[in-house]
Write a protein that holds these residues in place. Structure first.
Motif, short mmCIF file in Angstrom:
data_model
loop_
_atom_site.label_atom_id
_atom_site.label_comp_id
_atom_site.label_asym_id
_atom_site.label_seq_id
_atom_site.Cartn_x
_atom_site.Cartn_y
_atom_site.Cartn_z
N VAL A 152 -17.63 -1.23 -2.04
CA VAL A 152 -17.84 -2.28 -2.75
C VAL A 152 -16.82 -3.15 -2.78
N ALA A 153 -17.17 -4.58 -2.91
CA ALA A 153 -16.16 -5.55 -2.70
C ALA A 153 -15.46 -5.77 -3.97
N ASP A 154 -14.23 -6.33 -4.11
CA ASP A 154 -13.47 -6.25 -5.36
C ASP A 154 -14.06 -7.61 -5.78
N SER A 155 -14.56 -7.47 -6.99
CA SER A 155 -15.08 -8.75 -7.72
C SER A 155 -14.27 -8.90 -8.99
N GLY A 156 -13.15 -8.81 -9.11
CA GLY A 156 -12.20 -8.92 -10.20
C GLY A 156 -12.33 -7.66 -11.18
N LEU A 157 -12.30 -6.52 -10.57
CA LEU A 157 -12.52 -5.23 -11.40
C LEU A 157 -11.38 -5.21 -12.20
N THR A 158 -11.97 -4.52 -13.41
CA THR A 158 -10.72 -4.54 -14.31
C THR A 158 -9.92 -3.34 -14.23
N ALA A 159 -8.65 -3.27 -14.60
CA ALA A 159 -7.89 -1.91 -14.56
C ALA A 159 -8.74 -0.39 -14.85
N ALA A 160 -9.47 -0.54 -15.75
CA ALA A 160 -10.10 0.61 -16.10
C ALA A 160 -11.11 0.75 -15.01
N GLU A 161 -11.91 -0.26 -14.69
CA GLU A 161 -12.79 0.02 -13.34
C GLU A 161 -12.37 0.42 -12.25
N LEU A 162 -11.05 -0.22 -11.96
CA LEU A 162 -10.35 0.46 -10.70
C LEU A 162 -9.71 1.79 -10.65
N ASP A 163 -9.40 2.26 -11.96
CA ASP A 163 -8.99 3.43 -11.96
C ASP A 163 -10.00 4.50 -11.66
N ARG A 164 -11.29 4.34 -11.94
CA ARG A 164 -12.69 5.08 -11.70
C ARG A 164 -12.71 5.23 -10.24
N VAL A 165 -12.11 4.14 -9.51
CA VAL A 165 -12.42 4.06 -7.88
C VAL A 165 -11.58 5.02 -7.31
N ASP A 166 -12.13 5.89 -6.22
CA ASP A 166 -11.51 6.80 -5.62
C ASP A 166 -10.36 6.34 -4.73
N ALA A 167 -10.68 5.18 -3.83
CA ALA A 167 -9.76 4.77 -2.92
C ALA A 167 -9.97 3.25 -2.69
N VAL A 168 -9.11 2.57 -2.20
CA VAL A 168 -9.11 1.16 -1.73
C VAL A 168 -8.53 0.90 -0.07
N VAL A 169 -9.28 0.41 0.72
CA VAL A 169 -9.11 0.02 1.95
C VAL A 169 -8.48 -1.27 2.14
N THR A 170 -7.21 -1.55 2.60
CA THR A 170 -6.72 -2.93 2.57
C THR A 170 -6.21 -2.83 4.05
N ALA A 171 -5.75 -4.29 4.37
CA ALA A 171 -4.94 -4.76 5.75
C ALA A 171 -3.53 -4.67 5.19
N ALA A 172 -2.71 -5.18 6.13
CA ALA A 172 -1.29 -5.27 5.62
C ALA A 172 -0.81 -6.71 6.46
N ALA A 173 0.46 -7.08 5.92
CA ALA A 173 0.91 -8.22 6.53
C ALA A 173 2.07 -7.80 7.77
N VAL A 174 2.95 -6.57 7.37
CA VAL A 174 3.82 -6.27 8.28
C VAL A 174 4.05 -4.82 8.01
N GLY A 175 4.45 -4.05 9.07
CA GLY A 175 5.25 -2.72 8.89
C GLY A 175 6.45 -2.71 9.53
N ILE A 176 7.36 -1.83 8.91
CA ILE A 176 8.58 -1.83 9.34
C ILE A 176 9.08 -0.52 9.60
N ALA A 177 9.38 -0.45 11.01
CA ALA A 177 9.83 1.17 11.79
C ALA A 177 10.84 1.61 11.03
N ARG A 178 11.88 1.00 10.97
CA ARG A 178 13.12 1.82 10.70
C ARG A 178 13.22 2.51 9.09
N THR A 179 12.31 1.71 8.24
CA THR A 179 12.12 2.20 7.01
C THR A 179 10.81 2.82 6.87
N GLY A 180 9.70 2.84 7.60
CA GLY A 180 8.52 3.44 7.46
C GLY A 180 7.75 2.74 6.41
N THR A 181 8.10 1.46 6.15
CA THR A 181 7.23 0.39 4.85
C THR A 181 6.41 -0.34 5.52
#
Length: 198
Positions: A88-117
């Motif tokens: 389901v798309a995030d439609s401004g879910l509250t913190a309580a609603e997000l707490d009942r979600v099993d997982a989130v899938v996101t993209a990233a802006a950057v990955g850092i090899a040296r630190t694994g960040t």
């Protein structure tokens, strides 16, 4: 004169005609690590007890299915370029609603090899900060072209005016006796799907 103006005037008077500070070199020396950047990134991410799934651009969908391991309640941010079945798309879910979600899938802006960040700047496909911090599992897709060797290169790619979340492994903390507890300040499980560009 306000208190603020008085303080600033006192600082200016104390500085007098102090010389300008010297220019700081930003040509940081990067010490090469072991192996190619993508291998180092995957190794360092795994050292944080995170799961790394390497795939091609053509198999991201299958990798996401594997990463979610049959979870039913999955939320995705606007602008995520990959299809996540049953999400389901995030439609401004509250913190309580997000707490009942099993997982989130996101993209990233950057990955850092040296630190694994991984760094999220909360642009398209990355969602708001709460989205990546409240659900118990965070699956983050990082493209090979987004992985840099070190922190200076990562900072150079990021817009300092945007909010940023820097993630190094699942949320974890230790008490005085060094008992590790995961999930206190964020997801207990982190899976990084590393897409090796062709």
């Amino acid at each position: 004169m306000s208190a603020r103006e008085e303080i600033l005037a006192a600082v200016r008077a104390a500085l007098g005609s102090a010389p300008a500070p010297p220019e700081v070199s930003r040509a940081y020396r990067d010490v090469p690590g072991d192996g190619p950047v993508l291998d180092r990134f995957a190794e360092r991410v795994a050292e944080y007890r995170a799961t790394v799934i390497r795939c091609s651009a053509a198999t991201v969908g299958a990798a996401l299915v594997d990463a979610l391991d049959g979870l039913d309640r999955v939320v995705v941010p606007d602008g995520l370029p990959w299809e996540v079945p049953g999400s389901v798309a995030d439609s401004g879910l509250t913190a309580a609603e997000l707490d009942r979600v099993d997982a989130v899938v996101t993209a990233a802006a950057v990955g850092i090899a040296r630190t694994g960040t991984i760094v999220l700047d909360h642009g398209p496909g990355q969602g708001r900060r709460a989205l990546s911090l409240v659900p118990d599992r965070h699956v983050c897709v990082v493209r090979a072209s987004q992985v840099v060797a070190g922190v200076p290169e990562a900072v150079g790619r990021l817009d300092p005016a945007r909010p940023q979340t820097w993630i190094s492994g699942p949320s974890a903390t230790s008490d005085i006796e060094l008992d590790r507890v995961e999930g206190v300040h964020g997801p207990r499980q982190l899976t990084v799907v590393l897409v090796e560009d062709a």
